[in-house]
Design a protein around this motif. Structure first.
Motif, PDB file in Angstrom:
ATOM      1  N   TYR A  56      29.522  41.318  27.396  1.00 43.73           N
ATOM      2  CA  TYR A  56      29.515  40.165  28.297  1.00 43.73           C
ATOM      3  C   TYR A  56      30.933  39.614  28.478  1.00 43.73           C
ATOM      4  O   TYR A  56      31.399  39.379  29.594  1.00 43.73           O
ATOM      5  CB  TYR A  56      28.579  39.081  27.744  1.00 43.73           C
ATOM      6  CG  TYR A  56      28.613  37.796  28.514  1.00 43.73           C
ATOM      7  CD1 TYR A  56      27.939  37.674  29.727  1.00 43.73           C
ATOM      8  CD2 TYR A  56      29.319  36.706  28.035  1.00 43.73           C
ATOM      9  CE1 TYR A  56      27.972  36.483  30.446  1.00 43.73           C
ATOM     10  CE2 TYR A  56      29.356  35.514  28.746  1.00 43.73           C
ATOM     11  CZ  TYR A  56      28.692  35.412  29.949  1.00 43.73           C
ATOM     12  OH  TYR A  56      28.726  34.240  30.652  1.00 43.73           O
ATOM     13  N   THR A  96      33.144  42.067  30.405  1.00 46.68           N
ATOM     14  CA  THR A  96      32.810  42.064  31.825  1.00 46.68           C
ATOM     15  C   THR A  96      33.483  40.886  32.512  1.00 46.68           C
ATOM     16  O   THR A  96      34.037  41.024  33.608  1.00 46.68           O
ATOM     17  CB  THR A  96      31.277  42.007  32.010  1.00 46.68           C
ATOM     18  OG1 THR A  96      30.699  43.151  31.381  1.00 46.68           O
ATOM     19  CG2 THR A  96      30.885  41.999  33.467  1.00 46.68           C
ATOM     20  N   ARG A  97      33.455  39.724  31.861  1.00 39.19           N
ATOM     21  CA  ARG A  97      34.123  38.545  32.430  1.00 39.19           C
ATOM     22  C   ARG A  97      35.631  38.728  32.461  1.00 39.19           C
ATOM     23  O   ARG A  97      36.293  38.337  33.428  1.00 39.19           O
ATOM     24  CB  ARG A  97      33.738  37.299  31.638  1.00 39.19           C
ATOM     25  CG  ARG A  97      32.238  36.966  31.810  1.00 39.19           C
ATOM     26  CD  ARG A  97      31.859  35.696  31.177  1.00 39.19           C
ATOM     27  NE  ARG A  97      32.595  34.615  31.859  1.00 39.19           N
ATOM     28  CZ  ARG A  97      32.374  33.341  31.658  1.00 39.19           C
ATOM     29  NH1 ARG A  97      31.432  32.964  30.817  1.00 39.19           N
ATOM     30  NH2 ARG A  97      33.058  32.412  32.274  1.00 39.19           N
ATOM     31  N   LYS A 106      37.223  41.608  32.688  1.00 39.38           N
ATOM     32  CA  LYS A 106      37.499  42.578  33.750  1.00 39.38           C
ATOM     33  C   LYS A 106      37.457  41.906  35.109  1.00 39.38           C
ATOM     34  O   LYS A 106      38.323  42.151  35.959  1.00 39.38           O
ATOM     35  CB  LYS A 106      36.515  43.734  33.704  1.00 39.38           C
ATOM     36  CG  LYS A 106      36.796  44.793  34.768  1.00 39.38           C
ATOM     37  CD  LYS A 106      35.769  45.900  34.738  1.00 39.38           C
ATOM     38  CE  LYS A 106      36.055  46.961  35.776  1.00 39.38           C
ATOM     39  NZ  LYS A 106      36.224  46.486  37.142  1.00 39.38           N
ATOM     40  N   ALA A 107      36.475  41.053  35.352  1.00 37.41           N
ATOM     41  CA  ALA A 107      36.384  40.342  36.625  1.00 37.41           C
ATOM     42  C   ALA A 107      37.623  39.474  36.848  1.00 37.41           C
ATOM     43  O   ALA A 107      38.169  39.430  37.958  1.00 37.41           O
ATOM     44  CB  ALA A 107      35.116  39.493  36.663  1.00 37.41           C
ATOM     45  N   ALA A 108      38.097  38.805  35.808  1.00 35.23           N
ATOM     46  CA  ALA A 108      39.300  37.978  35.927  1.00 35.23           C
ATOM     47  C   ALA A 108      40.525  38.836  36.219  1.00 35.23           C
ATOM     48  O   ALA A 108      41.363  38.482  37.045  1.00 35.23           O
ATOM     49  CB  ALA A 108      39.498  37.157  34.649  1.00 35.23           C
ATOM     50  N   ASP A 163      40.495  41.816  37.663  1.00 31.26           N
ATOM     51  CA  ASP A 163      40.338  42.322  39.028  1.00 31.26           C
ATOM     52  C   ASP A 163      40.736  41.260  40.046  1.00 31.26           C
ATOM     53  O   ASP A 163      41.331  41.567  41.086  1.00 31.26           O
ATOM     54  CB  ASP A 163      38.897  42.781  39.283  1.00 31.26           C
ATOM     55  CG  ASP A 163      38.549  44.052  38.532  1.00 31.26           C
ATOM     56  OD1 ASP A 163      39.466  44.743  38.038  1.00 31.26           O
ATOM     57  OD2 ASP A 163      37.341  44.354  38.433  1.00 31.26           O
ATOM     58  N   LEU A 164      40.435  40.008  39.753  1.00 32.57           N
ATOM     59  CA  LEU A 164      40.788  38.912  40.653  1.00 32.57           C
ATOM     60  C   LEU A 164      42.306  38.675  40.638  1.00 32.57           C
ATOM     61  O   LEU A 164      42.924  38.461  41.677  1.00 32.57           O
ATOM     62  CB  LEU A 164      40.041  37.645  40.231  1.00 32.57           C
ATOM     63  CG  LEU A 164      40.147  36.442  41.154  1.00 32.57           C
ATOM     64  CD1 LEU A 164      39.567  36.761  42.526  1.00 32.57           C
ATOM     65  CD2 LEU A 164      39.405  35.259  40.537  1.00 32.57           C
ATOM     66  N   PRO A 191      44.148  42.368  42.279  1.00 27.53           N
ATOM     67  CA  PRO A 191      43.227  43.103  43.150  1.00 27.53           C
ATOM     68  C   PRO A 191      43.802  44.440  43.615  1.00 27.53           C
ATOM     69  O   PRO A 191      44.963  44.522  43.999  1.00 27.53           O
ATOM     70  CB  PRO A 191      43.018  42.157  44.343  1.00 27.53           C
ATOM     71  CG  PRO A 191      44.197  41.248  44.325  1.00 27.53           C
ATOM     72  CD  PRO A 191      44.635  41.145  42.897  1.00 27.53           C
TER      73      PRO A 191
END
Length: 104
Positions: free
Chosen positions: A65, A68-69, A71-73, A75-76, A79
């Motif tokens: 979990y 995943t968070r 990775k999202a940060a 990626d943001l 980008p």
């Protein structure tokens, strides 16, 4: 990372386990000159191991979990890039021509 660097990371993990045994583990499981597991039956040890596996699953889900968070940060923040990835090895060349393998 070289093989030696990886081996050093593994050794650091082993030392961390040793430190844990000599601190928290000592307080929880040491009974005089013995360890708690030495007086437990095989069935008790199996039950304890099953509970540890279940705890491990829960910790891995928590870690997934958080990763995943993270990775999202990333990626943001970066980008469409692989800014944090190690560089890809350069393709081998022969003279001024690109290398193209032949054969099967």
């Amino acid at each position: 990372m070289t093989s030696e660097e990886l081996a050093n990371e593994i050794m650091a993990a082993v030392v961390a386990v040793q430190d844990r045994i000599l601190s928290v583990g000592r307080a929880q499981y040491e009974e005089g000159a013995n360890q708690q597991f030495e007086r437990q039956s095989l069935q008790e040890i199996v039950q304890y191991a099953l509970e540890e596996v279940e705890d491990g699953i829960a910790y891995n889900v928590m870690l997934r979990y958080k990763l995943t968070r993270l990775k999202a940060a990333l990626d943001l923040a970066f980008p469409g890039t692989t800014a944090l990835a190690p560089p890809a090895p350069a393709a081998p060349t022969t003279g001024a021509h690109s290398y193209r393998p032949t054969g099967p």
